[in-house]
Write a protein that holds these residues in place. Structure first.
Motif, PDB file in Angstrom:
ATOM      1  N   GLY A   1      13.680  -3.506  16.116  1.00 30.83           N
ATOM      2  CA  GLY A   1      14.104  -2.220  16.664  1.00 30.83           C
ATOM      3  C   GLY A   1      13.573  -1.056  15.853  1.00 30.83           C
ATOM      4  N   LEU A   2      13.585  -1.189  14.514  1.00 36.09           N
ATOM      5  CA  LEU A   2      13.030  -0.145  13.659  1.00 36.09           C
ATOM      6  C   LEU A   2      11.547   0.039  13.927  1.00 36.09           C
ATOM      7  CD1 LEU A   2      13.083   1.824  11.237  1.00 36.09           C
ATOM      8  CD2 LEU A   2      12.741  -0.158   9.744  1.00 36.09           C
ATOM      9  N   VAL A   3      10.822  -1.069  14.033  1.00 39.56           N
ATOM     10  CA  VAL A   3       9.380  -0.988  14.289  1.00 39.56           C
ATOM     11  C   VAL A   3       9.112  -0.287  15.618  1.00 39.56           C
ATOM     12  CG1 VAL A   3       7.318  -2.350  14.791  1.00 39.56           C
ATOM     13  CG2 VAL A   3       8.785  -2.958  12.857  1.00 39.56           C
ATOM     14  N   LYS A   4       9.879  -0.636  16.638  1.00 36.98           N
ATOM     15  CA  LYS A   4       9.682   0.022  17.932  1.00 36.98           C
ATOM     16  C   LYS A   4       9.933   1.530  17.828  1.00 36.98           C
ATOM     17  CE  LYS A   4      12.274  -2.658  20.583  1.00 36.98           C
ATOM     18  NZ  LYS A   4      12.871  -3.190  21.847  1.00 36.98           N
ATOM     19  N   SER A   5      10.853   1.927  16.947  1.00 34.22           N
ATOM     20  CA  SER A   5      11.181   3.352  16.817  1.00 34.22           C
ATOM     21  C   SER A   5      10.059   4.150  16.156  1.00 34.22           C
ATOM     22  CB  SER A   5      12.480   3.535  16.021  1.00 34.22           C
ATOM     23  OG  SER A   5      12.281   3.309  14.629  1.00 34.22           O
ATOM     24  N   ILE A   6       9.200   3.478  15.392  1.00 35.38           N
ATOM     25  CA  ILE A   6       8.105   4.206  14.738  1.00 35.38           C
ATOM     26  C   ILE A   6       6.779   4.046  15.476  1.00 35.38           C
ATOM     27  CG2 ILE A   6       9.219   4.050  12.482  1.00 35.38           C
ATOM     28  CD1 ILE A   6       7.221   1.911  11.707  1.00 35.38           C
ATOM     29  N   LYS A   7       6.753   3.218  16.519  1.00 33.69           N
ATOM     30  CA  LYS A   7       5.524   3.092  17.300  1.00 33.69           C
ATOM     31  C   LYS A   7       5.183   4.451  17.924  1.00 33.69           C
ATOM     32  CE  LYS A   7       3.354   0.028  17.980  1.00 33.69           C
ATOM     33  NZ  LYS A   7       2.170  -0.426  17.211  1.00 33.69           N
ATOM     34  N   GLY A   8       3.901   4.774  17.922  1.00 33.24           N
ATOM     35  CA  GLY A   8       3.474   6.062  18.473  1.00 33.24           C
ATOM     36  C   GLY A   8       3.369   7.156  17.434  1.00 33.24           C
ATOM     37  N   GLU A   9       3.598   6.819  16.162  1.00 26.64           N
ATOM     38  CA  GLU A   9       3.422   7.812  15.101  1.00 26.64           C
ATOM     39  C   GLU A   9       2.007   8.382  15.193  1.00 26.64           C
ATOM     40  OE1 GLU A   9       4.674  10.206  12.300  1.00 26.64           O
ATOM     41  OE2 GLU A   9       5.955   8.424  12.498  1.00 26.64           O
ATOM     42  N   GLN A  10       1.909   9.712  15.140  1.00 25.95           N
ATOM     43  CA  GLN A  10       0.617  10.365  15.343  1.00 25.95           C
ATOM     44  C   GLN A  10      -0.320  10.143  14.153  1.00 25.95           C
ATOM     45  OE1 GLN A  10      -0.445  12.077  18.266  1.00 25.95           O
ATOM     46  NE2 GLN A  10       1.299  10.793  18.832  1.00 25.95           N
ATOM     47  N   PRO A  11      -1.614   9.932  14.422  1.00 26.01           N
ATOM     48  CA  PRO A  11      -2.584   9.775  13.328  1.00 26.01           C
ATOM     49  C   PRO A  11      -2.598  11.007  12.426  1.00 26.01           C
ATOM     50  CG  PRO A  11      -3.568   9.186  15.441  1.00 26.01           C
ATOM     51  CD  PRO A  11      -2.246   9.826  15.740  1.00 26.01           C
ATOM     52  N   VAL A  12      -2.966  10.787  11.184  1.00 27.26           N
ATOM     53  CA  VAL A  12      -3.019  11.879  10.215  1.00 27.26           C
ATOM     54  C   VAL A  12      -4.410  12.502  10.230  1.00 27.26           C
ATOM     55  CG1 VAL A  12      -2.738  12.508   7.792  1.00 27.26           C
ATOM     56  CG2 VAL A  12      -1.324  10.689   8.785  1.00 27.26           C
ATOM     57  N   SER A  13      -4.453  13.816  10.356  1.00 25.46           N
ATOM     58  CA  SER A  13      -5.730  14.531  10.348  1.00 25.46           C
ATOM     59  C   SER A  13      -6.084  14.924   8.912  1.00 25.46           C
ATOM     60  CB  SER A  13      -5.660  15.766  11.245  1.00 25.46           C
ATOM     61  OG  SER A  13      -4.640  16.641  10.792  1.00 25.46           O
ATOM     62  N   ALA A  14      -7.226  15.566   8.750  1.00 22.77           N
ATOM     63  CA  ALA A  14      -7.683  15.934   7.411  1.00 22.77           C
ATOM     64  C   ALA A  14      -8.284  17.332   7.421  1.00 22.77           C
ATOM     65  CB  ALA A  14      -8.722  14.936   6.913  1.00 22.77           C
ATOM     66  N   ILE A  15      -8.187  17.993   6.280  1.00 23.69           N
ATOM     67  CA  ILE A  15      -8.882  19.263   6.056  1.00 23.69           C
ATOM     68  C   ILE A  15      -9.869  19.006   4.928  1.00 23.69           C
ATOM     69  CG2 ILE A  15      -8.683  21.701   5.461  1.00 23.69           C
ATOM     70  CD1 ILE A  15      -5.754  21.556   6.410  1.00 23.69           C
ATOM     71  N   LYS A  16     -11.113  18.820   5.293  1.00 23.36           N
ATOM     72  CA  LYS A  16     -12.139  18.420   4.327  1.00 23.36           C
ATOM     73  C   LYS A  16     -12.893  19.637   3.807  1.00 23.36           C
ATOM     74  CE  LYS A  16     -16.490  15.827   4.242  1.00 23.36           C
ATOM     75  NZ  LYS A  16     -17.261  17.061   4.010  1.00 23.36           N
TER      76      LYS A  16
END
Length: 265
Positions: free
Chosen positions: A235-250
Protein backbone atom coordinates in the motif's frame (compact mmCIF):
# COMPACT_ATOMS: atom_id res chain seq x y z
CA UNK A 1 3.12 -13.74 1.13
CA UNK A 2 5.16 -12.21 -1.69
CA UNK A 3 4.86 -9.07 -3.82
CA UNK A 4 6.72 -7.59 -6.76
CA UNK A 5 7.01 -3.98 -7.90
CA UNK A 6 9.25 -1.61 -9.82
CA UNK A 7 10.32 1.81 -8.58
CA UNK A 8 11.51 4.64 -10.78
CA UNK A 9 14.46 6.68 -9.58
CA UNK A 10 12.18 9.36 -8.13
CA UNK A 11 9.94 6.79 -6.45
CA UNK A 12 13.01 5.16 -4.90
CA UNK A 13 14.10 8.53 -3.52
CA UNK A 14 10.70 9.04 -1.91
CA UNK A 15 10.72 5.56 -0.36
CA UNK A 16 14.25 6.00 1.01
CA UNK A 17 13.35 9.43 2.36
CA UNK A 18 10.39 8.04 4.28
CA UNK A 19 12.60 5.41 5.89
CA UNK A 20 15.35 7.90 6.77
CA UNK A 21 12.82 10.23 8.40
CA UNK A 22 11.50 7.34 10.49
CA UNK A 23 14.88 6.19 11.84
CA UNK A 24 14.98 6.39 15.67
CA UNK A 25 18.18 8.46 15.68
CA UNK A 26 16.65 10.91 13.22
CA UNK A 27 13.43 11.17 15.22
CA UNK A 28 15.41 11.74 18.41
CA UNK A 29 17.45 14.52 16.80
CA UNK A 30 14.29 16.00 15.33
CA UNK A 31 12.79 16.52 18.77
CA UNK A 32 15.83 17.40 20.84
CA UNK A 33 18.93 17.74 18.71
CA UNK A 34 20.31 18.87 15.39
CA UNK A 35 20.01 17.48 11.88
CA UNK A 36 22.12 18.72 8.98
CA UNK A 37 20.79 17.73 5.56
CA UNK A 38 23.44 18.06 2.88
CA UNK A 39 22.68 19.04 -0.70
CA UNK A 40 21.34 16.37 -3.02
CA UNK A 41 18.12 15.31 -4.67
CA UNK A 42 17.45 12.34 -2.38
CA UNK A 43 18.19 14.59 0.58
CA UNK A 44 15.63 17.06 -0.75
CA UNK A 45 13.03 14.29 -0.43
CA UNK A 46 14.27 13.64 3.13
CA UNK A 47 13.87 17.33 3.97
CA UNK A 48 10.31 17.24 2.67
CA UNK A 49 9.52 14.21 4.83
CA UNK A 50 11.02 15.86 7.93
CA UNK A 51 9.36 19.25 7.53
CA UNK A 52 6.22 18.49 5.55
CA UNK A 53 7.11 21.37 3.23
CA UNK A 54 7.85 21.15 -0.51
CA UNK A 55 11.46 21.59 -1.63
CA UNK A 56 12.65 22.76 -5.04
CA UNK A 57 14.71 19.63 -5.68
CA UNK A 58 16.49 20.96 -8.76
CA UNK A 59 17.98 23.73 -6.60
CA UNK A 60 18.75 21.61 -3.52
CA UNK A 61 21.90 20.38 -5.22
CA UNK A 62 25.58 21.17 -5.77
CA UNK A 63 27.24 18.45 -7.81
CA UNK A 64 24.90 16.76 -10.26
CA UNK A 65 24.94 14.25 -13.10
CA UNK A 66 22.86 15.73 -15.89
CA UNK A 67 22.89 15.71 -19.69
CA UNK A 68 25.19 12.72 -19.58
CA UNK A 69 28.01 14.33 -17.62
CA UNK A 70 29.17 15.32 -14.15
CA UNK A 71 28.45 18.98 -13.57
CA UNK A 72 27.23 21.42 -10.91
CA UNK A 73 24.23 23.57 -10.18
CA UNK A 74 25.23 27.25 -10.49
CA UNK A 75 26.06 28.64 -7.03
CA UNK A 76 23.54 31.47 -7.35
CA UNK A 77 20.74 28.99 -8.12
CA UNK A 78 21.27 26.69 -5.14
CA UNK A 79 19.27 26.33 -1.95
CA UNK A 80 21.62 26.11 1.02
CA UNK A 81 21.69 22.82 2.95
CA UNK A 82 19.15 22.85 5.76
CA UNK A 83 19.96 22.79 9.46
CA UNK A 84 17.15 21.71 11.78
CA UNK A 85 17.45 22.29 15.52
CA UNK A 86 14.66 20.80 17.58
CA UNK A 87 12.80 20.20 14.33
CA UNK A 88 12.86 23.86 13.32
CA UNK A 89 14.87 25.55 10.58
CA UNK A 90 17.96 27.31 11.93
CA UNK A 91 19.77 30.35 10.57
CA UNK A 92 23.09 28.56 11.06
CA UNK A 93 24.79 27.55 7.84
CA UNK A 94 25.83 23.92 7.74
CA UNK A 95 29.55 24.67 8.17
CA UNK A 96 28.84 26.54 11.42
CA UNK A 97 26.38 23.86 12.54
CA UNK A 98 28.75 20.92 12.01
CA UNK A 99 31.21 22.54 14.42
CA UNK A 100 28.54 22.24 17.13
CA UNK A 101 27.61 18.60 16.50
CA UNK A 102 27.33 16.11 19.35
CA UNK A 103 27.05 12.33 19.32
CA UNK A 104 23.25 12.59 19.38
CA UNK A 105 23.07 14.72 16.25
CA UNK A 106 22.59 13.59 12.65
CA UNK A 107 24.31 14.47 9.39
CA UNK A 108 22.55 13.28 6.22
CA UNK A 109 24.70 13.01 3.10
CA UNK A 110 23.81 11.40 -0.21
CA UNK A 111 26.15 9.23 -2.25
CA UNK A 112 27.05 8.69 -5.89
CA UNK A 113 27.87 4.99 -5.60
CA UNK A 114 27.43 1.97 -3.36
CA UNK A 115 28.83 -1.53 -3.71
CA UNK A 116 27.75 -4.97 -2.52
CA UNK A 117 29.79 -4.51 0.66
CA UNK A 118 27.79 -1.41 1.59
CA UNK A 119 30.68 0.99 0.98
CA UNK A 120 29.34 4.34 -0.23
CA UNK A 121 31.24 6.50 -2.72
CA UNK A 122 30.92 10.28 -2.81
CA UNK A 123 32.18 12.13 -5.87
CA UNK A 124 34.46 15.09 -5.18
CA UNK A 125 34.57 17.93 -7.69
CA UNK A 126 36.03 20.38 -5.16
CA UNK A 127 39.80 20.01 -4.81
CA UNK A 128 39.52 20.20 -1.00
CA UNK A 129 36.90 17.49 -0.72
CA UNK A 130 33.68 19.49 -0.63
CA UNK A 131 30.97 18.81 1.94
CA UNK A 132 32.04 15.30 2.90
CA UNK A 133 35.66 16.38 3.19
CA UNK A 134 34.74 19.08 5.71
CA UNK A 135 32.09 17.21 7.64
CA UNK A 136 33.31 13.63 7.91
CA UNK A 137 36.25 14.17 10.29
CA UNK A 138 34.04 16.06 12.75
CA UNK A 139 31.17 13.58 12.51
CA UNK A 140 33.47 10.60 13.01
CA UNK A 141 35.54 12.19 15.78
CA UNK A 142 32.45 12.98 17.84
CA UNK A 143 30.56 9.80 17.06
CA UNK A 144 27.61 11.63 15.52
CA UNK A 145 25.16 9.78 13.29
CA UNK A 146 25.93 9.79 9.55
CA UNK A 147 23.05 8.65 7.36
CA UNK A 148 23.78 7.99 3.69
CA UNK A 149 20.63 7.66 1.54
CA UNK A 150 21.64 6.07 -1.77
CA UNK A 151 19.52 4.25 -4.32
CA UNK A 152 20.50 0.95 -5.90
CA UNK A 153 20.58 2.60 -9.31
CA UNK A 154 24.04 3.70 -8.07
CA UNK A 155 25.29 0.16 -7.40
CA UNK A 156 28.81 -0.38 -8.76
CA UNK A 157 31.21 -3.35 -8.44
CA UNK A 158 33.80 -1.89 -6.06
CA UNK A 159 33.85 1.59 -4.51
CA UNK A 160 37.40 1.29 -3.18
CA UNK A 161 38.74 0.30 -6.61
CA UNK A 162 36.75 3.14 -8.17
CA UNK A 163 38.35 5.58 -5.72
CA UNK A 164 41.80 4.27 -6.56
CA UNK A 165 41.37 5.04 -10.28
CA UNK A 166 39.72 8.44 -9.71
CA UNK A 167 41.10 11.87 -8.83
CA UNK A 168 40.57 15.32 -10.30
CA UNK A 169 44.18 15.78 -11.36
CA UNK A 170 44.66 12.25 -12.70
CA UNK A 171 42.41 12.57 -15.75
CA UNK A 172 43.75 13.86 -19.06
CA UNK A 173 40.40 14.01 -20.83
CA UNK A 174 36.85 14.19 -19.53
CA UNK A 175 33.24 14.55 -20.59
CA UNK A 176 31.94 16.60 -17.70
CA UNK A 177 33.78 17.70 -14.59
CA UNK A 178 36.80 15.73 -13.39
CA UNK A 179 36.19 14.18 -10.00
CA UNK A 180 37.67 12.14 -7.22
CA UNK A 181 35.71 9.55 -5.28
CA UNK A 182 35.77 9.19 -1.49
CA UNK A 183 34.85 5.80 -0.01
CA UNK A 184 32.77 6.20 3.15
CA UNK A 185 32.60 3.23 5.50
CA UNK A 186 31.41 5.14 8.58
CA UNK A 187 27.71 5.64 9.11
CA UNK A 188 24.57 3.94 7.87
CA UNK A 189 23.72 3.54 4.19
CA UNK A 190 20.01 3.37 3.38
CA UNK A 191 19.04 1.76 0.06
CA UNK A 192 15.57 0.74 -1.09
CA UNK A 193 16.14 -2.68 0.48
CA UNK A 194 17.10 -1.12 3.81
CA UNK A 195 14.16 1.26 3.58
CA UNK A 196 11.62 -1.49 3.04
CA UNK A 197 13.04 -3.69 5.80
CA UNK A 198 13.02 -0.78 8.26
CA UNK A 199 9.47 0.24 7.43
CA UNK A 200 8.04 -3.27 7.86
CA UNK A 201 8.92 -6.76 9.08
CA UNK A 202 9.61 -8.17 5.62
CA UNK A 203 12.56 -9.36 3.57
CA UNK A 204 13.32 -7.38 0.42
CA UNK A 205 15.37 -8.29 -2.64
CA UNK A 206 16.44 -6.39 -5.74
CA UNK A 207 15.83 -8.71 -8.71
CA UNK A 208 16.57 -6.45 -11.71
CA UNK A 209 17.40 -2.90 -12.70
CA UNK A 210 17.02 -0.50 -15.60
CA UNK A 211 14.32 0.50 -18.02
CA UNK A 212 13.36 2.84 -20.86
CA UNK A 213 10.90 5.63 -21.62
CA UNK A 214 11.30 7.37 -18.27
CA UNK A 215 12.09 4.23 -16.29
CA UNK A 216 15.85 4.54 -16.70
CA UNK A 217 17.45 3.98 -13.32
CA UNK A 218 14.50 1.97 -12.04
CA UNK A 219 14.81 -1.19 -9.96
CA UNK A 220 12.50 -4.17 -9.49
CA UNK A 221 12.01 -5.41 -5.93
CA UNK A 222 10.52 -8.56 -4.46
CA UNK A 223 9.32 -8.65 -0.87
CA UNK A 224 8.09 -11.47 1.32
CA UNK A 225 6.73 -11.80 4.82
CA UNK A 226 3.52 -12.05 6.80
CA UNK A 227 0.44 -11.07 4.82
CA UNK A 228 -0.36 -7.94 6.83
CA UNK A 229 3.22 -6.68 6.60
CA UNK A 230 3.46 -7.25 2.85
CA UNK A 231 0.07 -5.67 2.26
CA UNK A 232 1.02 -2.60 4.34
CA UNK A 233 4.27 -2.12 2.39
CA UNK A 234 2.50 -2.71 -0.91
CA UNK A 235 0.00 0.00 0.00
CA UNK A 236 2.85 2.39 0.79
CA UNK A 237 4.52 1.63 -2.54
CA UNK A 238 1.28 2.27 -4.41
CA UNK A 239 0.99 5.63 -2.62
CA UNK A 240 4.36 6.80 -3.97
CA UNK A 241 3.87 5.53 -7.53
CA UNK A 242 3.80 8.45 -9.95
CA UNK A 243 6.39 10.52 -8.11
CA UNK A 244 7.55 13.14 -10.61
CA UNK A 245 11.08 12.86 -12.05
CA UNK A 246 13.65 15.27 -10.68
CA UNK A 247 14.83 17.99 -13.04
CA UNK A 248 18.20 19.74 -12.99
CA UNK A 249 19.66 23.23 -13.28
CA UNK A 250 23.02 22.68 -14.93
CA UNK A 251 25.80 25.23 -15.12
CA UNK A 252 26.06 26.56 -18.66
CA UNK A 253 29.25 25.39 -20.33
CA UNK A 254 29.98 28.94 -21.47
CA UNK A 255 30.18 30.02 -17.81
CA UNK A 256 32.35 27.14 -16.61
CA UNK A 257 35.87 28.01 -15.48
CA UNK A 258 37.04 24.42 -16.00
CA UNK A 259 35.53 23.43 -19.31
CA UNK A 260 35.64 19.75 -20.15
CA UNK A 261 36.51 18.13 -23.47
CA UNK A 262 32.90 17.88 -24.61
CA UNK A 263 31.38 21.30 -23.98
CA UNK A 264 27.76 21.85 -24.80
CA UNK A 265 25.40 24.67 -23.91
Amino acid sequence: MKALFTLTSAESKRLIAKAVAALPEVQNALTGGMIIIGAGTTNAFVLEELTGKPVDKARYTAGIVSAGRQCITPADERIAPAVLIGGKASDLNWEEAVQKMTADDVFIKGGNAIDANGVVGVQLAHPEGGTIGKALPIVVARGAHLILPVGLEKLIPDVVLAADVSGIQTFNLSIGMKVGLMPVTYGQAITEIDALEKLAKIDAYCISAGGIDGSEGSIALAIEGASNEVENVFGLVKSIKGEQPVSAIKLKCSKCANRCDYPGT
